[in-house]
Scaffold this active site. Sequence first.
Site, PDB file in Angstrom:
ATOM      1  N   LYS A 230       0.859  -1.300  -0.017  1.00 54.66           N
ATOM      2  CA  LYS A 230       0.074   0.015   0.134  1.00 54.66           C
ATOM      3  C   LYS A 230       0.843   1.153   0.082  1.00 54.66           C
ATOM      4  CE  LYS A 230      -4.109  -1.672   1.863  1.00 54.66           C
ATOM      5  NZ  LYS A 230      -5.274  -2.021   3.024  1.00 54.66           N
ATOM      6  N   ARG A 265      -3.195 -10.195   5.180  1.00 52.13           N
ATOM      7  CA  ARG A 265      -3.653 -10.196   3.824  1.00 52.13           C
ATOM      8  C   ARG A 265      -2.574  -9.595   3.069  1.00 52.13           C
ATOM      9  NH1 ARG A 265      -6.183  -7.008  -0.182  1.00 52.13           N
ATOM     10  NH2 ARG A 265      -7.811  -8.122  -1.418  1.00 52.13           N
TER      11      ARG A 265
END
Length: 285
Positions: A230, A265
């Site tokens: 991210k 995740r």
Amino acid sequence: MKTFHLDFAHPVPGSTPHQSIHRVSWQGAAVMGILNVTPDSFSDGGKHFQLEAVVDSARKMLERGALVLDVGGESTRPGADPVNAQEEIRRVVPAIEALQDLNVLISIDTMKPEVARAALLAGAHIVNDVNGLGDPEMIRVCAEHGAPAVIMHMQGEPRTMQKKPHYQDVVSEVKGFLFQQAEKALAAGVPSVMLDPGIGFGKTLEHNLNLIRHLSDLEPYGVLLGVSRKKMIDLIADVPEAKNRDAGSIAVHLFGIEQGAAMVRVHDVEGHLQALKVWTALKGQ
């Protein structure tokens, strides 16, 4: 080392009967592998748009130690355009059906109840809702199919969520929302839930860091942490290309596990499992 579990109303791969439910348990942190069957995801868009590639990647993730595979048919990156339910179903259902022979836990990553229902009927086991079960119909779908839910917090919606995120107290506000939704879901018959603080979903870098430092505030629920590749990794370490952010992702996830995360995740299953094994050995667990 903590033990975590997910409960299902029906038998699923790796489960053991527990009274009237079926339970999958693990110690420490488990890994959820990401399978985006989309052309436009921020890191791996287009990589798994063919079924052969989906199955090949899934098999590799399982061999390397993933417990769950998370299949998504709509990108939720900042600024992403929405996909209608029919197109999303067209993407995810064939992928889920193709994974059935692998005998693996499958999560459907969707905000739409109709997509969740189609995915569960095709063989998915878990619903991962970035909209935090905001649609009451999603709660009904999970309850009817006896599927656990991952409840994520998002301020706003993907196209606009990163424009001006604002909180008075990000930790208490996110916790309050997640606990409220968890209580609704469990009361409605959803067999179990995990909570996801929604890193990068309507949050500044400081909001993200504050939430990760306080993951233990989300106990007693199991916490799913997803920071893989991210933007916050780029903001901290100057890594513009998403595909080059695995090292930073591992660092954040290990820190999050120290704070109590039950599952991470990730895109890079192999790297995370290697790091987890070494980290666990060093802790003497």
